[in-house]
Write a protein that holds these residues in place. Structure first.
Motif, PDB file in Angstrom:
ATOM      1  N   MET A   1      10.414 -12.916  -5.835  1.00 20.08           N
ATOM      2  CA  MET A   1      10.155 -11.749  -5.691  1.00 20.08           C
ATOM      3  C   MET A   1       9.877 -10.815  -6.892  1.00 20.08           C
ATOM      4  N   VAL A   2       8.914 -10.024  -6.901  1.00 25.60           N
ATOM      5  CA  VAL A   2       8.815  -9.052  -8.051  1.00 25.60           C
ATOM      6  C   VAL A   2       9.229  -7.593  -7.872  1.00 25.60           C
ATOM      7  N   SER A   3       9.229  -6.803  -8.712  1.00 27.34           N
ATOM      8  CA  SER A   3       9.883  -5.372  -8.474  1.00 27.34           C
ATOM      9  C   SER A   3       8.764  -4.677  -7.560  1.00 27.34           C
ATOM     10  N   GLN A   4       9.310  -3.801  -6.691  1.00 31.86           N
ATOM     11  CA  GLN A   4       8.530  -3.037  -5.775  1.00 31.86           C
ATOM     12  C   GLN A   4       8.804  -1.545  -6.019  1.00 31.86           C
ATOM     13  N   VAL A   5       7.636  -0.894  -5.807  1.00 29.05           N
ATOM     14  CA  VAL A   5       7.988   0.657  -6.048  1.00 29.05           C
ATOM     15  C   VAL A   5       7.542   1.223  -4.649  1.00 29.05           C
ATOM     16  N   LEU A  34      11.484   4.704  -4.669  1.00 24.42           N
ATOM     17  CA  LEU A  34      12.654   3.765  -4.269  1.00 24.42           C
ATOM     18  C   LEU A  34      12.227   2.676  -5.058  1.00 24.42           C
ATOM     19  N   ILE A  35      12.802   2.195  -6.108  1.00 25.31           N
ATOM     20  CA  ILE A  35      12.442   0.823  -6.852  1.00 25.31           C
ATOM     21  C   ILE A  35      13.289  -0.122  -6.679  1.00 25.31           C
ATOM     22  N   ILE A  36      12.857  -1.193  -6.194  1.00 22.55           N
ATOM     23  CA  ILE A  36      13.642  -2.428  -5.784  1.00 22.55           C
ATOM     24  C   ILE A  36      13.348  -3.637  -6.846  1.00 22.55           C
ATOM     25  N   ASP A  37      14.460  -3.994  -7.301  1.00 16.70           N
ATOM     26  CA  ASP A  37      14.128  -5.040  -8.568  1.00 16.70           C
ATOM     27  C   ASP A  37      14.007  -6.254  -8.039  1.00 16.70           C
ATOM     28  N   ALA A  38      13.605  -7.216  -8.721  1.00 19.91           N
ATOM     29  CA  ALA A  38      13.144  -8.841  -8.275  1.00 19.91           C
ATOM     30  C   ALA A  38      14.390  -9.350  -7.520  1.00 19.91           C
ATOM     31  N   GLY A  39      15.453  -8.886  -7.773  1.00 23.25           N
ATOM     32  CA  GLY A  39      16.595  -9.367  -6.917  1.00 23.25           C
ATOM     33  C   GLY A  39      16.836  -8.907  -5.629  1.00 23.25           C
ATOM     34  N   GLY A  40      15.968  -7.749  -5.179  1.00 19.85           N
ATOM     35  CA  GLY A  40      16.472  -7.119  -4.063  1.00 19.85           C
ATOM     36  C   GLY A  40      17.275  -6.209  -4.120  1.00 19.85           C
ATOM     37  N   ARG A  41      17.640  -5.752  -5.328  1.00 18.11           N
ATOM     38  CA  ARG A  41      18.469  -4.456  -5.459  1.00 18.11           C
ATOM     39  C   ARG A  41      17.914  -3.045  -5.848  1.00 18.11           C
ATOM     40  N   ILE A  42      18.536  -2.080  -5.628  1.00 20.07           N
ATOM     41  CA  ILE A  42      17.912  -0.727  -5.938  1.00 20.07           C
ATOM     42  C   ILE A  42      18.184  -0.544  -7.410  1.00 20.07           C
ATOM     43  N   ALA A  43      16.991  -0.386  -7.957  1.00 15.67           N
ATOM     44  CA  ALA A  43      16.925  -0.303  -9.460  1.00 15.67           C
ATOM     45  C   ALA A  43      16.712   1.394  -9.663  1.00 15.67           C
ATOM     46  N   TYR A  44      16.028   1.998  -8.791  1.00 14.87           N
ATOM     47  CA  TYR A  44      16.057   3.496  -9.083  1.00 14.87           C
ATOM     48  C   TYR A  44      15.827   4.097  -7.949  1.00 14.87           C
ATOM     49  N   CYS A  45      16.286   5.346  -7.786  1.00 14.80           N
ATOM     50  CA  CYS A  45      16.044   6.191  -6.654  1.00 14.80           C
ATOM     51  C   CYS A  45      16.219   7.743  -7.211  1.00 14.80           C
ATOM     52  N   GLY A  46      14.932   8.210  -6.925  1.00 14.06           N
ATOM     53  CA  GLY A  46      14.744   9.480  -7.515  1.00 14.06           C
ATOM     54  C   GLY A  46      13.352  10.253  -7.455  1.00 14.06           C
ATOM     55  N   ALA A  47      12.929  10.994  -8.215  1.00  9.58           N
ATOM     56  CA  ALA A  47      11.712  11.607  -8.131  1.00  9.58           C
ATOM     57  C   ALA A  47      10.725  10.938  -8.467  1.00  9.58           C
ATOM     58  N   ARG A  48       9.502  10.847  -7.695  1.00  5.57           N
ATOM     59  CA  ARG A  48       8.337  10.100  -8.331  1.00  5.57           C
ATOM     60  C   ARG A  48       7.920  10.407  -9.492  1.00  5.57           C
ATOM     61  N   SER A  49       8.167  11.628  -9.963  1.00  2.61           N
ATOM     62  CA  SER A  49       7.523  12.151 -11.400  1.00  2.61           C
ATOM     63  C   SER A  49       8.523  11.627 -12.421  1.00  2.61           C
ATOM     64  N   ASP A  50       9.518  10.760 -12.078  1.00  3.13           N
ATOM     65  CA  ASP A  50      10.559  10.555 -13.069  1.00  3.13           C
ATOM     66  C   ASP A  50      10.816   8.944 -13.243  1.00  3.13           C
ATOM     67  N   ILE A  51       9.673   8.444 -12.504  1.00  2.48           N
ATOM     68  CA  ILE A  51       9.790   6.643 -12.660  1.00  2.48           C
ATOM     69  C   ILE A  51      10.091   6.263 -14.186  1.00  2.48           C
ATOM     70  N   PRO A  52      11.135   5.321 -14.183  1.00  4.21           N
ATOM     71  CA  PRO A  52      11.278   5.086 -15.668  1.00  4.21           C
ATOM     72  C   PRO A  52      10.207   4.110 -16.147  1.00  4.21           C
ATOM     73  N   ALA A  53       9.733   4.151 -17.537  1.00  2.93           N
ATOM     74  CA  ALA A  53       8.475   3.629 -17.881  1.00  2.93           C
ATOM     75  C   ALA A  53       8.329   2.243 -17.639  1.00  2.93           C
ATOM     76  N   ALA A  54       9.654   1.539 -17.605  1.00  2.00           N
ATOM     77  CA  ALA A  54       9.729   0.240 -17.359  1.00  2.00           C
ATOM     78  C   ALA A  54       9.183  -0.245 -16.043  1.00  2.00           C
ATOM     79  N   TYR A  55       9.121   0.807 -15.164  1.00  2.00           N
ATOM     80  CA  TYR A  55       8.566   0.417 -13.812  1.00  2.00           C
ATOM     81  C   TYR A  55       7.225   0.857 -13.376  1.00  2.00           C
ATOM     82  N   ARG A  56       6.661   1.757 -14.523  1.00  2.00           N
ATOM     83  CA  ARG A  56       5.196   2.380 -14.099  1.00  2.00           C
ATOM     84  C   ARG A  56       3.947   1.482 -13.896  1.00  2.00           C
TER      85      ARG A  56
END
Ligand code: GUN
Ligand code: ZN
Length: 468
Positions: A1-5, A34-56
Protein backbone atom coordinates in the motif's frame (compact mmCIF):
# COMPACT_ATOMS: atom_id res chain seq x y z
CA UNK A 1 0.00 0.00 0.00
CA UNK A 2 1.25 3.51 -0.81
CA UNK A 3 0.39 6.66 1.16
CA UNK A 4 -2.99 8.21 0.51
CA UNK A 5 -4.25 11.76 0.95
CA UNK A 6 -7.99 12.03 1.63
CA UNK A 7 -9.64 15.45 1.47
CA UNK A 8 -12.89 16.30 3.22
CA UNK A 9 -14.62 17.93 6.18
CA UNK A 10 -13.10 16.22 9.22
CA UNK A 11 -14.65 15.63 12.63
CA UNK A 12 -13.04 13.51 15.35
CA UNK A 13 -12.39 13.44 19.09
CA UNK A 14 -8.67 13.91 19.65
CA UNK A 15 -6.59 12.58 22.51
CA UNK A 16 -8.12 10.48 25.24
CA UNK A 17 -10.80 12.51 27.03
CA UNK A 18 -13.49 11.41 29.48
CA UNK A 19 -17.02 11.59 28.03
CA UNK A 20 -17.69 14.86 29.84
CA UNK A 21 -14.59 16.44 28.27
CA UNK A 22 -15.39 15.36 24.72
CA UNK A 23 -16.49 18.87 23.69
CA UNK A 24 -13.02 20.24 24.47
CA UNK A 25 -11.45 17.44 22.46
CA UNK A 26 -13.69 17.87 19.42
CA UNK A 27 -11.73 18.68 16.29
CA UNK A 28 -13.39 20.12 13.20
CA UNK A 29 -11.37 20.78 10.05
CA UNK A 30 -13.76 21.98 7.33
CA UNK A 31 -11.13 21.92 4.57
CA UNK A 32 -9.19 18.99 5.95
CA UNK A 33 -6.70 16.38 4.84
CA UNK A 34 -6.26 12.94 6.33
CA UNK A 35 -3.04 11.28 5.26
CA UNK A 36 -2.57 7.54 5.63
CA UNK A 37 0.94 6.12 5.46
CA UNK A 38 1.94 2.97 3.62
CA UNK A 39 1.42 0.95 6.80
CA UNK A 40 -2.23 2.04 7.10
CA UNK A 41 -1.65 4.50 9.95
CA UNK A 42 -2.62 8.16 10.32
CA UNK A 43 0.36 10.25 9.24
CA UNK A 44 -1.35 13.64 9.24
CA UNK A 45 -4.73 15.06 10.17
CA UNK A 46 -5.01 18.78 9.57
CA UNK A 47 -5.77 21.60 7.21
CA UNK A 48 -5.42 20.89 3.50
CA UNK A 49 -3.37 24.05 3.19
CA UNK A 50 -0.78 22.71 5.65
CA UNK A 51 -0.12 19.27 4.14
CA UNK A 52 3.54 18.50 4.89
CA UNK A 53 5.82 18.76 1.87
CA UNK A 54 6.70 15.06 2.05
CA UNK A 55 3.11 14.16 1.09
CA UNK A 56 2.39 16.75 -1.57
CA UNK A 57 2.97 14.32 -4.43
CA UNK A 58 0.93 11.43 -3.03
CA UNK A 59 -2.28 10.15 -4.59
CA UNK A 60 -5.18 12.41 -3.63
CA UNK A 61 -8.74 11.23 -3.00
CA UNK A 62 -10.92 14.30 -3.05
CA UNK A 63 -14.16 13.63 -1.14
CA UNK A 64 -15.19 17.27 -0.76
CA UNK A 65 -17.84 18.35 0.16
CA UNK A 66 -18.09 15.01 1.95
CA UNK A 67 -17.08 14.30 5.54
CA UNK A 68 -14.32 12.13 6.99
CA UNK A 69 -15.23 10.48 10.32
CA UNK A 70 -13.63 7.73 12.41
CA UNK A 71 -15.28 4.33 11.79
CA UNK A 72 -18.22 3.62 14.08
CA UNK A 73 -17.76 1.08 16.87
CA UNK A 74 -20.63 -1.17 17.93
CA UNK A 75 -19.94 -2.67 21.35
CA UNK A 76 -22.95 -5.00 21.39
CA UNK A 77 -24.60 -6.71 18.42
CA UNK A 78 -25.97 -10.24 17.94
CA UNK A 79 -24.79 -12.24 14.91
CA UNK A 80 -27.44 -14.99 15.35
CA UNK A 81 -30.14 -12.31 15.20
CA UNK A 82 -29.12 -11.08 11.73
CA UNK A 83 -32.59 -11.92 10.39
CA UNK A 84 -34.44 -11.40 13.69
CA UNK A 85 -34.82 -7.61 13.71
CA UNK A 86 -38.35 -6.36 14.37
CA UNK A 87 -39.45 -9.79 15.57
CA UNK A 88 -42.93 -9.59 17.05
CA UNK A 89 -44.29 -12.01 19.56
CA UNK A 90 -45.73 -9.85 22.32
CA UNK A 91 -44.08 -9.21 25.67
CA UNK A 92 -40.77 -7.80 26.81
CA UNK A 93 -37.29 -9.33 27.07
CA UNK A 94 -37.86 -12.79 28.53
CA UNK A 95 -41.01 -13.50 26.47
CA UNK A 96 -39.35 -12.14 23.32
CA UNK A 97 -36.31 -14.37 23.85
CA UNK A 98 -38.45 -17.44 24.30
CA UNK A 99 -40.95 -16.78 21.53
CA UNK A 100 -38.86 -15.08 18.85
CA UNK A 101 -35.15 -15.25 19.50
CA UNK A 102 -34.32 -18.77 20.60
CA UNK A 103 -36.16 -20.23 17.57
CA UNK A 104 -34.46 -17.72 15.24
CA UNK A 105 -31.01 -18.49 16.63
CA UNK A 106 -31.65 -22.24 16.41
CA UNK A 107 -31.80 -21.98 12.61
CA UNK A 108 -28.02 -21.45 12.59
CA UNK A 109 -27.72 -25.19 13.29
CA UNK A 110 -27.94 -25.46 9.50
CA UNK A 111 -24.45 -24.67 8.14
CA UNK A 112 -25.75 -23.24 4.86
CA UNK A 113 -28.06 -20.85 6.69
CA UNK A 114 -25.26 -19.81 9.05
CA UNK A 115 -23.01 -18.98 6.08
CA UNK A 116 -25.74 -16.92 4.46
CA UNK A 117 -26.20 -15.06 7.76
CA UNK A 118 -22.47 -14.41 8.11
CA UNK A 119 -22.35 -12.85 4.64
CA UNK A 120 -25.39 -10.71 5.35
CA UNK A 121 -24.16 -9.73 8.83
CA UNK A 122 -20.84 -8.43 7.50
CA UNK A 123 -22.55 -6.64 4.61
CA UNK A 124 -24.94 -4.84 6.99
CA UNK A 125 -22.03 -3.87 9.25
CA UNK A 126 -20.05 -2.42 6.38
CA UNK A 127 -23.05 -0.55 5.02
CA UNK A 128 -23.47 0.99 8.47
CA UNK A 129 -19.80 2.01 8.68
CA UNK A 130 -19.17 -0.21 11.71
CA UNK A 131 -15.46 -0.87 11.44
CA UNK A 132 -15.07 -2.57 14.84
CA UNK A 133 -17.57 -4.55 16.91
CA UNK A 134 -18.09 -6.75 19.92
CA UNK A 135 -20.27 -9.45 18.43
CA UNK A 136 -22.41 -11.73 20.53
CA UNK A 137 -21.95 -15.02 18.70
CA UNK A 138 -23.93 -18.08 17.74
CA UNK A 139 -24.03 -21.18 19.92
CA UNK A 140 -22.88 -23.26 16.92
CA UNK A 141 -19.14 -23.51 16.24
CA UNK A 142 -19.66 -23.88 12.46
CA UNK A 143 -21.62 -20.60 12.51
CA UNK A 144 -18.80 -18.88 14.39
CA UNK A 145 -16.33 -20.30 11.86
CA UNK A 146 -18.44 -18.78 9.09
CA UNK A 147 -18.55 -15.42 10.91
CA UNK A 148 -14.80 -15.23 11.55
CA UNK A 149 -14.03 -16.39 8.00
CA UNK A 150 -16.27 -13.78 6.39
CA UNK A 151 -15.10 -11.04 8.77
CA UNK A 152 -11.49 -11.78 7.82
CA UNK A 153 -12.37 -11.91 4.12
CA UNK A 154 -14.03 -8.48 4.33
CA UNK A 155 -11.18 -7.02 6.41
CA UNK A 156 -13.26 -5.94 9.40
CA UNK A 157 -12.33 -5.80 13.07
CA UNK A 158 -14.26 -8.03 15.41
CA UNK A 159 -14.30 -9.48 18.89
CA UNK A 160 -16.73 -12.38 19.15
CA UNK A 161 -17.47 -15.57 21.03
CA UNK A 162 -20.09 -18.29 20.86
CA UNK A 163 -23.16 -17.64 23.02
CA UNK A 164 -22.98 -20.01 25.97
CA UNK A 165 -26.16 -21.56 27.40
CA UNK A 166 -26.31 -24.50 29.78
CA UNK A 167 -29.90 -24.15 30.99
CA UNK A 168 -33.17 -22.61 29.81
CA UNK A 169 -36.62 -22.89 28.29
CA UNK A 170 -37.64 -25.66 25.87
CA UNK A 171 -37.43 -23.28 22.89
CA UNK A 172 -33.74 -22.73 23.72
CA UNK A 173 -32.97 -26.48 23.70
CA UNK A 174 -30.94 -26.46 20.43
CA UNK A 175 -28.71 -23.72 21.88
CA UNK A 176 -28.01 -25.47 25.19
CA UNK A 177 -24.96 -27.68 25.69
CA UNK A 178 -23.68 -29.82 28.54
CA UNK A 179 -21.40 -28.19 31.11
CA UNK A 180 -18.35 -29.91 29.65
CA UNK A 181 -19.16 -28.93 26.08
CA UNK A 182 -19.73 -25.32 27.11
CA UNK A 183 -16.13 -25.08 28.28
CA UNK A 184 -14.62 -27.29 25.58
CA UNK A 185 -16.27 -25.44 22.68
CA UNK A 186 -15.34 -22.05 24.14
CA UNK A 187 -11.67 -23.00 24.62
CA UNK A 188 -11.56 -24.47 21.13
CA UNK A 189 -12.89 -21.21 19.70
CA UNK A 190 -10.21 -19.24 21.55
CA UNK A 191 -7.46 -21.51 20.28
CA UNK A 192 -8.78 -21.45 16.73
CA UNK A 193 -9.68 -17.78 16.23
CA UNK A 194 -8.11 -15.51 18.85
CA UNK A 195 -5.59 -13.32 16.99
CA UNK A 196 -5.69 -15.91 14.22
CA UNK A 197 -5.17 -13.34 11.45
CA UNK A 198 -1.76 -12.07 12.58
CA UNK A 199 -0.80 -14.41 15.41
CA UNK A 200 -0.29 -11.38 17.65
CA UNK A 201 -3.04 -9.98 19.85
CA UNK A 202 -1.62 -6.45 19.53
CA UNK A 203 -1.91 -6.36 15.75
CA UNK A 204 -4.87 -8.68 15.17
CA UNK A 205 -8.22 -7.67 13.71
CA UNK A 206 -9.87 -10.79 15.13
CA UNK A 207 -10.27 -11.51 18.82
CA UNK A 208 -12.33 -13.94 20.88
CA UNK A 209 -14.58 -13.33 23.87
CA UNK A 210 -16.12 -15.62 26.48
CA UNK A 211 -19.86 -14.96 26.16
CA UNK A 212 -22.38 -16.51 28.53
CA UNK A 213 -25.77 -15.30 27.21
CA UNK A 214 -26.77 -13.96 30.65
CA UNK A 215 -26.80 -15.41 34.13
CA UNK A 216 -30.27 -16.91 33.69
CA UNK A 217 -29.04 -19.00 30.73
CA UNK A 218 -26.19 -20.64 32.65
CA UNK A 219 -25.65 -22.40 35.98
CA UNK A 220 -23.40 -21.70 38.95
CA UNK A 221 -21.21 -24.49 37.70
CA UNK A 222 -20.88 -22.85 34.29
CA UNK A 223 -19.96 -19.51 35.88
CA UNK A 224 -17.36 -21.21 38.02
CA UNK A 225 -15.86 -23.06 35.05
CA UNK A 226 -15.89 -19.93 32.89
CA UNK A 227 -14.14 -18.00 35.68
CA UNK A 228 -11.33 -20.58 35.66
CA UNK A 229 -11.14 -20.56 31.89
CA UNK A 230 -11.06 -16.76 31.77
CA UNK A 231 -8.37 -16.66 34.40
CA UNK A 232 -6.24 -18.95 32.25
CA UNK A 233 -6.64 -16.87 29.05
CA UNK A 234 -6.83 -13.28 30.35
CA UNK A 235 -3.16 -12.71 29.63
CA UNK A 236 -3.71 -13.65 26.02
CA UNK A 237 -6.07 -10.65 25.68
CA UNK A 238 -9.31 -12.64 25.54
CA UNK A 239 -12.53 -10.70 26.26
CA UNK A 240 -15.63 -11.27 28.38
CA UNK A 241 -19.06 -10.15 27.21
CA UNK A 242 -22.64 -10.54 28.46
CA UNK A 243 -25.86 -8.70 29.44
CA UNK A 244 -26.48 -6.97 32.79
CA UNK A 245 -29.51 -5.34 34.43
CA UNK A 246 -31.46 -4.93 31.21
CA UNK A 247 -35.14 -5.43 31.96
CA UNK A 248 -36.96 -5.09 35.23
CA UNK A 249 -40.61 -5.53 34.29
CA UNK A 250 -42.51 -6.33 37.49
CA UNK A 251 -43.19 -10.06 37.71
CA UNK A 252 -41.33 -11.13 34.54
CA UNK A 253 -38.21 -8.97 34.66
CA UNK A 254 -34.74 -10.39 34.14
CA UNK A 255 -33.14 -8.41 37.00
CA UNK A 256 -35.33 -9.73 39.83
CA UNK A 257 -35.43 -13.21 38.29
CA UNK A 258 -31.62 -13.33 38.30
CA UNK A 259 -31.27 -12.10 41.87
CA UNK A 260 -33.86 -14.63 43.00
CA UNK A 261 -32.38 -17.54 41.06
CA UNK A 262 -28.90 -16.93 42.48
CA UNK A 263 -29.90 -15.46 45.87
CA UNK A 264 -27.44 -12.60 45.33
CA UNK A 265 -27.47 -8.97 46.42
CA UNK A 266 -26.61 -7.66 42.95
CA UNK A 267 -26.86 -9.05 39.43
CA UNK A 268 -23.22 -8.06 38.86
CA UNK A 269 -22.12 -10.42 41.64
CA UNK A 270 -22.98 -13.37 39.38
CA UNK A 271 -20.23 -12.27 36.93
CA UNK A 272 -17.86 -11.27 39.70
CA UNK A 273 -17.29 -14.75 41.16
CA UNK A 274 -19.88 -14.13 43.90
CA UNK A 275 -22.63 -16.34 42.52
CA UNK A 276 -23.34 -18.38 45.66
CA UNK A 277 -26.33 -17.57 47.92
CA UNK A 278 -25.82 -14.35 49.86
CA UNK A 279 -23.27 -13.30 47.18
CA UNK A 280 -20.67 -15.59 48.71
CA UNK A 281 -17.57 -16.15 46.60
CA UNK A 282 -17.80 -19.33 44.53
CA UNK A 283 -15.23 -18.70 41.81
CA UNK A 284 -13.13 -16.22 39.89
CA UNK A 285 -14.31 -12.89 38.52
CA UNK A 286 -15.09 -12.32 34.84
CA UNK A 287 -14.74 -8.53 35.12
CA UNK A 288 -11.83 -6.44 33.84
CA UNK A 289 -10.53 -4.06 31.17
CA UNK A 290 -11.60 -6.40 28.39
CA UNK A 291 -15.09 -6.99 29.78
CA UNK A 292 -18.17 -5.29 28.31
CA UNK A 293 -21.66 -5.61 29.77
CA UNK A 294 -24.65 -4.62 27.66
CA UNK A 295 -27.49 -2.39 28.89
CA UNK A 296 -26.85 -1.69 32.62
CA UNK A 297 -30.20 0.12 32.77
CA UNK A 298 -31.02 -0.82 36.35
CA UNK A 299 -27.63 -0.84 38.12
CA UNK A 300 -27.20 -0.14 41.81
CA UNK A 301 -24.44 2.33 42.71
CA UNK A 302 -22.38 -0.49 44.15
CA UNK A 303 -22.45 -2.28 40.79
CA UNK A 304 -21.34 0.80 38.86
CA UNK A 305 -18.56 1.38 41.37
CA UNK A 306 -17.34 -2.19 40.98
CA UNK A 307 -17.45 -1.94 37.18
CA UNK A 308 -15.43 1.28 37.29
CA UNK A 309 -12.94 -0.26 39.71
CA UNK A 310 -12.37 -3.29 37.50
CA UNK A 311 -12.35 -1.33 34.20
CA UNK A 312 -15.48 -3.12 32.98
CA UNK A 313 -17.38 -1.08 30.35
CA UNK A 314 -21.04 -0.50 29.49
CA UNK A 315 -22.49 -1.07 26.02
CA UNK A 316 -25.35 1.43 25.93
CA UNK A 317 -28.18 0.28 23.66
CA UNK A 318 -31.09 2.75 23.82
CA UNK A 319 -32.71 1.64 20.55
CA UNK A 320 -33.08 -1.86 21.96
CA UNK A 321 -34.17 -0.56 25.35
CA UNK A 322 -37.03 1.25 23.65
CA UNK A 323 -37.92 -1.76 21.48
CA UNK A 324 -38.08 -4.12 24.46
CA UNK A 325 -39.52 -1.63 26.98
CA UNK A 326 -36.44 -2.00 29.18
CA UNK A 327 -36.32 1.62 30.39
CA UNK A 328 -33.59 4.25 30.19
CA UNK A 329 -30.04 3.90 31.48
CA UNK A 330 -29.46 6.95 33.72
CA UNK A 331 -26.89 8.83 31.64
CA UNK A 332 -25.42 11.22 34.18
CA UNK A 333 -25.41 8.80 37.10
CA UNK A 334 -23.77 6.07 35.04
CA UNK A 335 -21.02 8.38 33.76
CA UNK A 336 -20.47 9.86 37.20
CA UNK A 337 -19.41 6.40 38.41
CA UNK A 338 -16.39 6.56 36.09
CA UNK A 339 -17.32 3.61 33.85
CA UNK A 340 -16.71 3.83 30.12
CA UNK A 341 -20.01 4.03 28.26
CA UNK A 342 -19.90 3.11 24.56
CA UNK A 343 -22.68 2.55 22.02
CA UNK A 344 -24.29 -0.72 20.98
CA UNK A 345 -27.04 -1.46 18.47
CA UNK A 346 -27.98 -4.76 20.16
CA UNK A 347 -29.37 -5.80 16.78
CA UNK A 348 -31.97 -7.63 16.71
CA UNK A 349 -33.09 -6.36 20.16
CA UNK A 350 -32.48 -3.02 18.50
CA UNK A 351 -33.82 -2.57 14.98
CA UNK A 352 -31.08 -0.29 13.65
CA UNK A 353 -27.64 -1.32 12.36
CA UNK A 354 -26.37 2.24 12.31
CA UNK A 355 -24.51 3.54 15.37
CA UNK A 356 -25.58 7.17 14.72
CA UNK A 357 -29.18 5.98 15.06
CA UNK A 358 -28.20 4.64 18.50
CA UNK A 359 -26.69 8.06 19.29
CA UNK A 360 -29.88 9.72 18.07
CA UNK A 361 -31.95 7.49 20.37
CA UNK A 362 -29.55 8.26 23.22
CA UNK A 363 -30.04 11.98 22.68
CA UNK A 364 -33.82 11.58 22.70
CA UNK A 365 -34.10 9.32 25.75
CA UNK A 366 -31.64 11.28 27.89
CA UNK A 367 -33.22 14.66 27.20
CA UNK A 368 -36.46 12.98 28.29
CA UNK A 369 -35.18 11.65 31.63
CA UNK A 370 -37.47 13.29 34.18
CA UNK A 371 -36.17 16.14 36.35
CA UNK A 372 -32.51 16.89 37.07
CA UNK A 373 -31.09 13.83 35.29
CA UNK A 374 -32.55 14.98 31.96
CA UNK A 375 -29.72 16.24 29.76
CA UNK A 376 -29.16 17.48 26.25
CA UNK A 377 -26.13 15.47 25.14
CA UNK A 378 -23.38 17.47 23.50
CA UNK A 379 -22.80 16.36 19.89
CA UNK A 380 -19.14 15.77 20.77
CA UNK A 381 -20.27 13.37 23.51
CA UNK A 382 -22.38 11.60 20.93
CA UNK A 383 -19.48 11.27 18.48
CA UNK A 384 -17.19 10.15 21.32
CA UNK A 385 -19.68 7.50 22.47
CA UNK A 386 -19.97 6.05 18.96
CA UNK A 387 -16.23 6.04 18.20
CA UNK A 388 -13.43 6.56 20.73
CA UNK A 389 -15.40 5.24 23.72
CA UNK A 390 -15.96 2.03 21.77
CA UNK A 391 -12.24 1.65 21.18
CA UNK A 392 -11.66 2.26 24.90
CA UNK A 393 -14.31 -0.31 25.88
CA UNK A 394 -12.53 -2.79 23.60
CA UNK A 395 -9.25 -1.86 25.30
CA UNK A 396 -7.81 -0.86 21.93
CA UNK A 397 -7.92 2.92 22.26
CA UNK A 398 -4.19 2.96 21.57
CA UNK A 399 -4.87 1.48 18.11
CA UNK A 400 -7.97 3.22 16.67
CA UNK A 401 -11.06 5.34 17.44
CA UNK A 402 -9.84 8.76 16.29
CA UNK A 403 -7.39 10.45 13.90
CA UNK A 404 -4.45 10.95 16.25
CA UNK A 405 -1.19 10.52 14.35
CA UNK A 406 0.12 6.95 14.55
CA UNK A 407 -3.25 5.26 14.98
CA UNK A 408 -4.54 2.63 12.57
CA UNK A 409 -6.67 4.40 9.98
CA UNK A 410 -10.27 3.24 10.39
CA UNK A 411 -12.43 5.90 8.77
CA UNK A 412 -15.52 6.65 6.74
CA UNK A 413 -16.35 8.90 3.85
CA UNK A 414 -19.83 10.36 4.31
CA UNK A 415 -21.55 11.99 1.34
CA UNK A 416 -24.58 13.94 2.50
CA UNK A 417 -25.75 14.41 -1.09
CA UNK A 418 -26.84 10.74 -1.05
CA UNK A 419 -29.47 11.54 1.61
CA UNK A 420 -31.52 14.55 0.50
CA UNK A 421 -32.91 15.32 3.97
CA UNK A 422 -29.40 15.36 5.46
CA UNK A 423 -28.04 17.35 2.56
CA UNK A 424 -30.77 19.97 2.98
CA UNK A 425 -30.22 20.29 6.73
CA UNK A 426 -26.48 20.73 6.28
CA UNK A 427 -26.80 23.17 3.38
CA UNK A 428 -29.66 25.33 4.62
CA UNK A 429 -29.99 24.80 8.39
CA UNK A 430 -29.65 27.95 10.47
CA UNK A 431 -26.29 28.17 12.22
CA UNK A 432 -25.20 30.31 15.15
CA UNK A 433 -22.99 33.37 14.73
CA UNK A 434 -20.80 31.78 17.40
CA UNK A 435 -18.35 29.55 15.50
CA UNK A 436 -18.15 26.96 18.29
CA UNK A 437 -21.90 26.55 18.48
CA UNK A 438 -22.14 26.55 14.67
CA UNK A 439 -19.59 23.71 14.61
CA UNK A 440 -21.59 21.75 17.19
CA UNK A 441 -24.81 22.35 15.24
CA UNK A 442 -23.24 20.98 12.07
CA UNK A 443 -21.95 17.87 13.84
CA UNK A 444 -25.32 17.32 15.49
CA UNK A 445 -27.19 17.62 12.19
CA UNK A 446 -24.71 15.23 10.60
CA UNK A 447 -24.97 12.55 13.31
CA UNK A 448 -28.76 12.76 13.57
CA UNK A 449 -29.28 12.78 9.81
CA UNK A 450 -26.82 10.15 8.57
CA UNK A 451 -28.39 7.07 7.03
CA UNK A 452 -26.63 4.03 5.58
CA UNK A 453 -26.92 5.38 2.05
CA UNK A 454 -24.75 8.40 3.00
CA UNK A 455 -21.83 6.13 3.90
CA UNK A 456 -19.88 6.10 0.65
CA UNK A 457 -16.56 4.51 1.63
CA UNK A 458 -15.30 2.45 4.58
CA UNK A 459 -11.63 1.93 5.49
CA UNK A 460 -9.98 -0.32 8.09
CA UNK A 461 -6.22 0.07 8.62
CA UNK A 462 -6.21 2.31 5.53
CA UNK A 463 -7.60 -0.48 3.33
CA UNK A 464 -10.81 0.30 1.48
CA UNK A 465 -13.62 -2.20 2.01
CA UNK A 466 -16.22 -2.74 -0.70
CA UNK A 467 -19.35 -1.09 0.67
CA UNK A 468 -22.00 -2.38 -1.72
N1 GUN B 1 -30.46 -11.11 27.35
C1 GUN B 1 -30.16 -12.41 27.10
N2 GUN B 1 -30.16 -12.66 25.78
C2 GUN B 1 -30.45 -11.50 25.18
C3 GUN B 1 -30.59 -11.13 23.81
O1 GUN B 1 -30.45 -11.90 22.87
N3 GUN B 1 -30.90 -9.82 23.57
C4 GUN B 1 -31.06 -8.92 24.57
N4 GUN B 1 -31.36 -7.67 24.26
N5 GUN B 1 -30.96 -9.26 25.85
C5 GUN B 1 -30.65 -10.54 26.15
ZN1 ZN C 1 -28.07 -8.07 23.56
Amino acid sequence: MVSQVHLGHIFHIAGSPATGDAADALVEIPDGALIIDAGGRIAYCGARSDIPAAYRDEEVFDHRPGFLLPGFIDTHIHFPQTFAGDAYGGGQLLEWLELCIYPAESRYAEPEFARLAATEFCARRIAAGTTAAMVFGSAFPHAQDALFTETRRRGLRMVSGRGIQTTGEPSAAPLITSEDDAIRLTSEEIDKWHASDTGDVDTALLHVAIVPRFSLAVTRRTLKNLGELYDSVRERGVYFHSHLNENNRPGTGEVDATKQAYGVATYLDTYDGKFLPGSAVGGKSLLGRRSILAHCVHCQDVELRRMAETGTSVAHCPVSQQFLGSGTMPWQRTLASGVTVAAGTDYGGGDEWLIPQVLSAAFKVHISEPGEPGVSMHPAEMLFTGTLAGARALDMENRFGNFDVGKEADFLVVEPARVPALDGTLAHGTRSEDPTLARDQTLFALLMGIRESAIAEVYVQGRRIDVR
